[in-house]
Structures are given as structure tokens and as C-alpha cells.
Design a protein around this motif. Structure first.
Motif, PDB file in Angstrom:
ATOM      1  N   ARG A 103      37.307  43.055  47.871  1.00 44.78           N
ATOM      2  CA  ARG A 103      37.229  43.727  49.132  1.00 44.78           C
ATOM      3  C   ARG A 103      36.557  45.082  48.868  1.00 44.78           C
ATOM      4  O   ARG A 103      36.975  45.869  47.632  1.00 44.78           O
ATOM      5  CB  ARG A 103      38.639  43.821  49.763  1.00 44.78           C
ATOM      6  CG  ARG A 103      39.040  42.140  50.215  1.00 44.78           C
ATOM      7  CD  ARG A 103      38.279  41.464  51.273  1.00 44.78           C
ATOM      8  NE  ARG A 103      38.175  42.284  52.405  1.00 44.78           N
ATOM      9  CZ  ARG A 103      37.279  42.273  53.252  1.00 44.78           C
ATOM     10  NH1 ARG A 103      36.230  41.581  53.218  1.00 44.78           N
ATOM     11  NH2 ARG A 103      37.519  42.976  54.462  1.00 44.78           N
ATOM     12  N   PRO A 104      36.063  45.853  50.128  1.00 49.15           N
ATOM     13  CA  PRO A 104      35.895  47.158  49.654  1.00 49.15           C
ATOM     14  C   PRO A 104      36.798  48.010  49.241  1.00 49.15           C
ATOM     15  O   PRO A 104      36.508  48.992  48.374  1.00 49.15           O
ATOM     16  CB  PRO A 104      35.362  47.597  51.046  1.00 49.15           C
ATOM     17  CG  PRO A 104      34.970  46.285  51.658  1.00 49.15           C
ATOM     18  CD  PRO A 104      35.776  45.286  51.063  1.00 49.15           C
ATOM     19  N   ASN A 105      38.237  47.756  49.454  1.00 54.91           N
ATOM     20  CA  ASN A 105      39.329  48.718  48.931  1.00 54.91           C
ATOM     21  C   ASN A 105      39.645  48.292  47.709  1.00 54.91           C
ATOM     22  O   ASN A 105      40.715  49.021  47.016  1.00 54.91           O
ATOM     23  CB  ASN A 105      40.403  48.454  50.026  1.00 54.91           C
ATOM     24  CG  ASN A 105      40.793  47.175  49.985  1.00 54.91           C
ATOM     25  OD1 ASN A 105      40.649  46.237  49.303  1.00 54.91           O
ATOM     26  ND2 ASN A 105      42.079  46.909  50.938  1.00 54.91           N
ATOM     27  N   GLY A 106      39.089  47.349  46.934  1.00 53.53           N
ATOM     28  CA  GLY A 106      39.522  47.207  45.577  1.00 53.53           C
ATOM     29  C   GLY A 106      40.110  46.159  45.254  1.00 53.53           C
ATOM     30  O   GLY A 106      40.467  45.696  44.099  1.00 53.53           O
ATOM     31  N   ILE A 107      40.757  45.425  46.409  1.00 51.08           N
ATOM     32  CA  ILE A 107      41.547  44.258  46.127  1.00 51.08           C
ATOM     33  C   ILE A 107      40.803  43.173  45.701  1.00 51.08           C
ATOM     34  O   ILE A 107      39.713  42.801  46.527  1.00 51.08           O
ATOM     35  CB  ILE A 107      42.707  43.982  47.057  1.00 51.08           C
ATOM     36  CG1 ILE A 107      41.925  43.473  48.395  1.00 51.08           C
ATOM     37  CG2 ILE A 107      43.591  45.055  47.435  1.00 51.08           C
ATOM     38  CD1 ILE A 107      42.900  42.949  49.575  1.00 51.08           C
ATOM     39  N   ASN A 108      41.301  42.228  44.524  1.00 53.42           N
ATOM     40  CA  ASN A 108      40.481  41.098  44.142  1.00 53.42           C
ATOM     41  C   ASN A 108      41.234  39.883  44.713  1.00 53.42           C
ATOM     42  O   ASN A 108      42.166  39.701  44.630  1.00 53.42           O
ATOM     43  CB  ASN A 108      40.391  40.951  42.771  1.00 53.42           C
ATOM     44  CG  ASN A 108      39.330  39.992  42.155  1.00 53.42           C
ATOM     45  OD1 ASN A 108      38.019  39.946  42.483  1.00 53.42           O
ATOM     46  ND2 ASN A 108      39.836  39.091  41.652  1.00 53.42           N
ATOM     47  N   VAL A 408      45.496  34.161  45.416  1.00 57.64           N
ATOM     48  CA  VAL A 408      46.020  35.150  44.431  1.00 57.64           C
ATOM     49  C   VAL A 408      45.284  36.452  44.818  1.00 57.64           C
ATOM     50  O   VAL A 408      44.118  36.793  44.414  1.00 57.64           O
ATOM     51  CB  VAL A 408      45.823  34.703  42.875  1.00 57.64           C
ATOM     52  CG1 VAL A 408      46.218  35.813  41.931  1.00 57.64           C
ATOM     53  CG2 VAL A 408      46.538  33.406  42.644  1.00 57.64           C
ATOM     54  N   VAL A 409      45.977  37.437  44.927  1.00 59.80           N
ATOM     55  CA  VAL A 409      45.477  38.877  45.451  1.00 59.80           C
ATOM     56  C   VAL A 409      46.019  39.867  44.187  1.00 59.80           C
ATOM     57  O   VAL A 409      47.151  40.036  44.167  1.00 59.80           O
ATOM     58  CB  VAL A 409      45.795  39.249  46.876  1.00 59.80           C
ATOM     59  CG1 VAL A 409      45.068  40.469  47.245  1.00 59.80           C
ATOM     60  CG2 VAL A 409      45.411  37.876  47.724  1.00 59.80           C
ATOM     61  N   THR A 410      45.118  40.419  43.727  1.00 59.67           N
ATOM     62  CA  THR A 410      45.335  41.545  42.813  1.00 59.67           C
ATOM     63  C   THR A 410      45.030  42.736  43.063  1.00 59.67           C
ATOM     64  O   THR A 410      43.860  42.867  43.711  1.00 59.67           O
ATOM     65  CB  THR A 410      45.107  41.155  41.168  1.00 59.67           C
ATOM     66  OG1 THR A 410      43.443  40.936  41.231  1.00 59.67           O
ATOM     67  CG2 THR A 410      45.672  39.964  40.907  1.00 59.67           C
ATOM     68  N   GLY A 411      45.591  43.966  42.852  1.00 59.76           N
ATOM     69  CA  GLY A 411      45.111  45.163  43.296  1.00 59.76           C
ATOM     70  C   GLY A 411      45.410  46.360  42.265  1.00 59.76           C
ATOM     71  O   GLY A 411      46.224  45.993  41.089  1.00 59.76           O
ATOM     72  N   SER A 412      45.429  47.507  42.593  1.00 64.54           N
ATOM     73  CA  SER A 412      45.966  48.661  41.713  1.00 64.54           C
ATOM     74  C   SER A 412      46.655  49.634  42.737  1.00 64.54           C
ATOM     75  O   SER A 412      46.349  50.999  42.343  1.00 64.54           O
ATOM     76  CB  SER A 412      44.732  49.263  40.923  1.00 64.54           C
ATOM     77  OG  SER A 412      43.927  49.687  42.064  1.00 64.54           O
ATOM     78  N   GLY A 413      47.614  49.225  43.390  1.00 67.02           N
ATOM     79  CA  GLY A 413      48.413  49.940  44.270  1.00 67.02           C
ATOM     80  C   GLY A 413      48.023  50.193  45.699  1.00 67.02           C
ATOM     81  O   GLY A 413      48.530  51.153  46.448  1.00 67.02           O
ATOM     82  N   GLN A 414      46.878  49.562  46.180  1.00 70.00           N
ATOM     83  CA  GLN A 414      46.269  49.597  47.518  1.00 70.00           C
ATOM     84  C   GLN A 414      47.379  49.313  48.455  1.00 70.00           C
ATOM     85  O   GLN A 414      48.186  48.358  48.259  1.00 70.00           O
ATOM     86  CB  GLN A 414      45.086  48.621  47.776  1.00 70.00           C
ATOM     87  CG  GLN A 414      43.876  48.932  46.984  1.00 70.00           C
ATOM     88  CD  GLN A 414      43.750  48.365  45.521  1.00 70.00           C
ATOM     89  OE1 GLN A 414      45.110  48.041  45.190  1.00 70.00           O
ATOM     90  NE2 GLN A 414      42.465  48.403  45.085  1.00 70.00           N
TER      91      GLN A 414
END
Length: 417
Positions: A103-108, A408-414
Motif C-alpha cells: 500500500r502507499p503507506n508502506g504496509i505489505n 498477513v499484513v506487515t509494516g514498520s509502525g504505521q
């Protein structure tokens, strides 16, 4: 009492499913090989139990189709073991991941394949289903509850015990592959209420059994209704090929669900093709139920009314109808088919594509035998059944059909705004 027994069986299977979920592919394959080996070692015991049950079934005037499904031979026992080894060779669907998008906010976002959990398999006089279902459910990460009909219960118990011996050797609970020892219908009804523990019910057998299970279950049911399979011989068909497909589909093993039960013939080639059919069926003692337009081509055919098509004969018996064109054939299939398997024989690519696109059936075939509508023949290994319902599987059900997907959704603190 039956409710307590059913709850206990289901709860133990649910707990056992957690043990299967933690196994690697290599560990599962090692257990499966042990299952195949133990079934081979138990051949004599399996055949003795089966001999007794076949004798009882014969004395009770069981149909030829049912007897064929019930009967085991050394070759069929070996085929059960080999089917398990074919499952070993298949890719493990559990854990397979497909990327959806970032996604545009970086979540995969991904989807990962997981086991269903606990599957309850309800079947009649088919002892081979014990091995097939047990192995397929295990490889796909599930525990299975096997409820066999009384005609094959003793044979199925011996097969299941061989598989459970393999489980114990690998420190796994018997309840990974549990078999209901009592075929009492009230106990089956109680099992169908255990939605807390059981995730899916798959009935495999006669239409009456499947309707009964569907009507009484509180758990999602995959339906495997009757196989009213047709061969449509088009105006542009290779008639030699069509005759071979017809004989193979009807005669090779008439008591199975992918055998042909109906023949539809384009009126343009009927006069040339049907005498060939009559001669071949005479050699194989096939009983013919013929429409008014086709009955004259057969010496001993029985007339069939337009509202009498759609029978699953499961014997050397078939219904024949002359149709005007491909539209007439598809209209007949739409009215009388069972969404199992439909075949067109034609050299006309446009007609083949129309048939494939428009016929609503789990398996649609062009210039090949209906007898290939089978999990093993389609490369799935052993199958757990052929679904004629569309949720969540349609057609032969192999390993992947016994799993589902989770996001499964991964991110970096979004965080969401």
C-alpha cells in the motif's frame, strides 16, 4: 449419551489438529510413508475384514455398484498405499504465500495458506476413502474424523488402525486420524452439531446420505452429489474417437461417479453414429434407454420420456437422446446434469469453447474420457471427493482444497489516520 461421545471425539480431534499444524513438510511426509508401509503390512487383515463384509453385503442383495466400491483386492490395497506415496510427492500447500500488494503507506499485504482445522468425512461402502481422506487431511495440516457406513466399518477400522500405528511411531496422537467405531445414525447426527470443534463436513456416498447430512449439519458442508455425466457428440466429431470415449466412459467401470450416464447425439450424424453405438453396446450388454428419435437404431432399447432423463444408473445402462445442435445439448445438460462432469467430442474449436464456457459443471472436457474426472488422473494425488457445490471448492478436491488463506499484513509502525 451420543452427544457426549460426539463432543469427546470432536474435542480430541481439535486438540490433535494443533499437533499437525506444527509439523514441517518433511515430518508430515515421513509419517505418510509410515502410513503407506503399515497399510501394506496389514494387507491380510484388511482383506479378511473386507471379505467378511462383502459376504454380508452380498447376502443382503447389495447393488453391484455398491459391491464394487466395497470390495478390496491385494491390488486395491496396494493402490491405497501408492496413493499415499503420491501425496508425499505433491507440494505441501500449507504456508504457501502470495503477494497481494504494498500500500502507499508502506504496509505489505500477503495471503498465506493454512489448514482448515478439523474435517469430518462421512462416507458409505468405500473403505479406500479411509486411507485417502486420512492422508490428504494430514498432509494439508488437518485432523480428520472418519465416519464410515456399517457396510465397511470393520475394514475401515483396520485401515485406520494401521495409520494410527504410524502416528504413534512419530509421537502423534491417534486422534489426528480418528474413526468413529459405531455407525449409529444418531451419533452421526450428534457429530454434525459439533460446530465448536469441527470446521468442515464432507459427505461422500449416495444422494440420500448427502441430502441428509446437508439438511442436519450445523457445520459447513461440501456436497458431492450424484454423477450424471454426459457425452455430447457434435456434428463435427471424429466418430471413431467419440465411440472410444463412449465405451470407455460407460463400460470400463460403470459403478463410479465419473462414468457416463447420458449420450447426446447431434441429429446430423445420428444415422451414421448410432448404429455403431448399437453394435458396441450389444457386445458389452449395455441397457439402452432411448428417446423417440433414437430408439429405432437399437434392437432392445427401452423408451424414455423427456422428463425421465437425469438418472444415475451406476451400471451398464445409459440414456440416449438426439438433439438438434449444441444449444440443444447444453439445454439438456442444464436441465438434467448434476454439475459433475460433462464431455464434448468435436473438431470444431468454436463449439468446444462455447461448451467449455457455458456448461455449468465442475469438470468440462473436450475430446477426452469422463473417466479422467478424478483427483489422481488430474495430478492431485488421491482425492477426498468431487465437489458439485461451488463453496469453497468445485470439482476434484486435493490438498489445496483442504486449506484456506489468511491475510498477513506487515509494516514498520504505521498507524491509521
Amino acid at each position: 449419551m451420543n452427544t457426549d461421545i460426539a463432543a469427546s471425539i470432536a474435542a480430541k480431534a481439535s486438540q490433535a489438529a494443533k499437533a499437525v499444524a506444527n509439523l514441517t513438510t518433511e515430518q508430515k511426509n515421513a509419517v505418510l510413508q509410515s502410513m503407506a508401509d503399515h497399510i501394506r503390512c496389514a494387507t491380510d487383515s484388511i482383506l479378511q475384514a473386507n471379505k467378511d463384509e462383502v459376504a454380508t453385503a452380498s447376502a443382503n442383495d447389495t447393488s453391484a455398484a455398491m459391491l464394487d466400491r466395497l470390495t478390496l483386492t491385494p491390488e486395491r490395497v496396494e493402490a491405497m498405499a501408492k496413493a499415499i506415496e503420491q501425496i508425499i510427492a505433491l507440494p505441501d500447500p500449507v504456508g504457501a504465500t502470495r503477494h497481494i500488494e504494498q500500500r502507499p503507506n508502506g504496509i505489505n499485504i500477503e495471503k498465506r495458506r493454512i489448514a482448515l482445522g478439523v474435517i469430518c468425512m462421512i462416507y458409505e461402502a468405500r473403505p479406500n476413502v479411509t486411507a485417502d481422506a486420512g492422508a490428504l487431511c494430514f498432509k494439508s495440516g488437518n485432523a480428520v474424523i472418519l465416519r464410515c457406513g456399517r457396510e465397511a466399518i470393520q475394514t475401515s477400522l483396520v485401515i485406520a488402525q494401521a495409520m494410527q500405528q504410524a502416528l504413534r511411531e512419530h509421537q502423534l496422537p491417534d486422534e489426528v486420524v480418528s474413526i468413529v467405531p459405531d455407525p449409529d445414525r444418531d451419533l452421526m447426527l450428534a457429530l454434525l452439531k459439533q460446530a465448536q470443534y469441527i470446521d468442515l463436513v464432507i459427505p461422500r456416498g449416495g444422494e440420500g446420505l448427502i441430502r441428509f447430512v446437508t439438511e442436519h449439519s450445523r457445520i459447513p458442508v461440501i456436497q458431492h452429489f450424484k454423477g450424471v455425466c454426459h457425452l455430447y457428440v457434435d456434428q463435427s466429431a471424429n466418430l471413431n474417437m467419440a465411440l472410444e470415449l463412449l465405451i470407455n466412459g460407460k463400460v470400463q467401470r460403470p459403478g463410479v461417479c465419473n462414468a457416463l450416464e447420458g449420450l447426446l447425439v447431434n441429429k446430423v450424424i445420428a444415422a451414421e453414429f448410432l448404429p455403431q453405438v448399437a453394435a458396441a453396446f450389444s457386445q458389452h450388454d449395455v441397457i439402452v434407454h432411448a428417446c423417440q428419435q433414437s430408439i429405432g437404431y437399437f434392437a432392445q432399447a427401452q423408451p424414455i420420456a423427456n422428463n425421465e432423463f437425469g438418472q444415475e444408473y451406476l451400471a451398464a445402462e445409459i440414456a440416449i437422446r438426439i438433439v438438434d445442435d449444441i444449444d440443444g445439448a447444453m439445454a439438456h445438460i442444464d436441465q438434467f446434469g448434476s454439475q459433475h462432469t460433462e464431455v464434448i467430442c468435436t473438431e470444431n474449436h468454436t463449439n468446444a469453447e462455447r461448451f467449455i464456457r457455458q456448461v455449468d459443471s465442475a469438470v468440462v472436457m473436450h475430446n477426452t474420457s469422463s473417466r479422467f474426472s478424478d483427483g489422481g488422473e488430474l495430478g492431485l494425488g488421491a482425492e477426498i471427493g468431487i465437489s458439485t457445490s461451488k463453496l469453497h471448492a468445485y470439482g476434484p478436491m486435493g490438498l489445496e482444497a483442504l486449506t484456506t488463506e489468511k491475510y498477513v499484513v506487515t509494516g514498520s509502525g504505521q498507524t491509521r489516520l
